[in-house]
Design a protein around this motif. Structure first.
Motif, short mmCIF file in Angstrom:
data_model
loop_
_atom_site.label_atom_id
_atom_site.label_comp_id
_atom_site.label_asym_id
_atom_site.label_seq_id
_atom_site.Cartn_x
_atom_site.Cartn_y
_atom_site.Cartn_z
N UNK A 104 0.96 -1.22 -0.08
CA UNK A 104 -0.02 0.07 0.04
C UNK A 104 0.93 1.43 0.02
N UNK A 105 0.75 2.11 -0.86
CA UNK A 105 1.33 3.44 -1.11
C UNK A 105 0.37 4.51 -1.27
N UNK A 106 0.23 5.34 -0.23
CA UNK A 106 -0.54 6.44 -0.42
C UNK A 106 0.06 7.70 -1.01
N UNK A 126 6.08 9.24 -2.63
CA UNK A 126 7.65 9.80 -2.38
C UNK A 126 8.48 8.48 -3.15
N UNK A 127 9.40 9.23 -3.76
CA UNK A 127 10.24 8.33 -4.80
C UNK A 127 10.95 7.41 -3.58
N UNK A 128 11.54 7.70 -2.45
CA UNK A 128 12.12 6.92 -1.49
C UNK A 128 11.32 5.82 -1.03
N UNK A 129 10.01 6.06 -0.89
CA UNK A 129 9.07 4.75 -0.37
C UNK A 129 8.96 4.01 -1.76
N UNK A 170 9.69 -0.15 -1.77
CA UNK A 170 8.41 -1.13 -1.93
C UNK A 170 9.01 -1.99 -2.96
N UNK A 171 9.39 -1.53 -4.30
CA UNK A 171 9.73 -2.14 -5.29
C UNK A 171 11.05 -3.00 -4.93
N UNK A 172 12.09 -2.65 -3.96
CA UNK A 172 13.00 -3.46 -3.62
C UNK A 172 12.60 -4.74 -2.78
N UNK A 173 11.59 -4.52 -2.07
CA UNK A 173 10.88 -5.60 -1.47
C UNK A 173 10.68 -6.93 -2.48
N UNK A 174 10.18 -6.69 -3.45
CA UNK A 174 9.93 -7.60 -4.49
C UNK A 174 11.08 -8.08 -5.48
N UNK A 175 11.78 -7.05 -5.86
CA UNK A 175 13.12 -7.21 -6.69
C UNK A 175 14.25 -6.63 -6.21
N UNK A 176 14.87 -7.66 -5.43
CA UNK A 176 15.79 -7.07 -4.83
C UNK A 176 17.33 -7.84 -5.26
#
Length: 74
Positions: free
Chosen positions: A55-57, A61-64, A68-74
């Motif tokens: 979930x992103x509100x 913000x680019x850092x968020x 989030x992306x790095x959680x799935x593609x690290x």
């Protein structure tokens, strides 16, 4: 990865996510990230309960987004 807007005309992001989840099979699960201006209590849980993975509100913000992306593609 799908960045899913929760408020869309005709079919909202919740219904869209549920339909995607029904179509997934042996090939795996595509990450679906809720992107929404809804930031009230229970909104995040509603997204996750519908089958979204994160979930992103808004405003995003680019850092968020990167985290989030790095959680799935690290």
């Amino acid at each position: 990865m799908i960045m899913m807007d929760c408020q869309m005309p005709v079919m909202d992001g919740f219904e869209s996510t549920q339909n995607i989840r029904k179509l997934e099979g042996a090939k795996g699960r595509v990450p679906i990230i809720a992107v929404t201006a809804n930031a009230m209590e229970g909104d995040k849980e509603r997204c996750l309960d519908s089958g979204m993975d994160h979930y992103i509100k808004k405003p995003i913000k680019m850092e968020i987004l990167k985290a989030v992306i790095s959680e799935f593609y690290s």
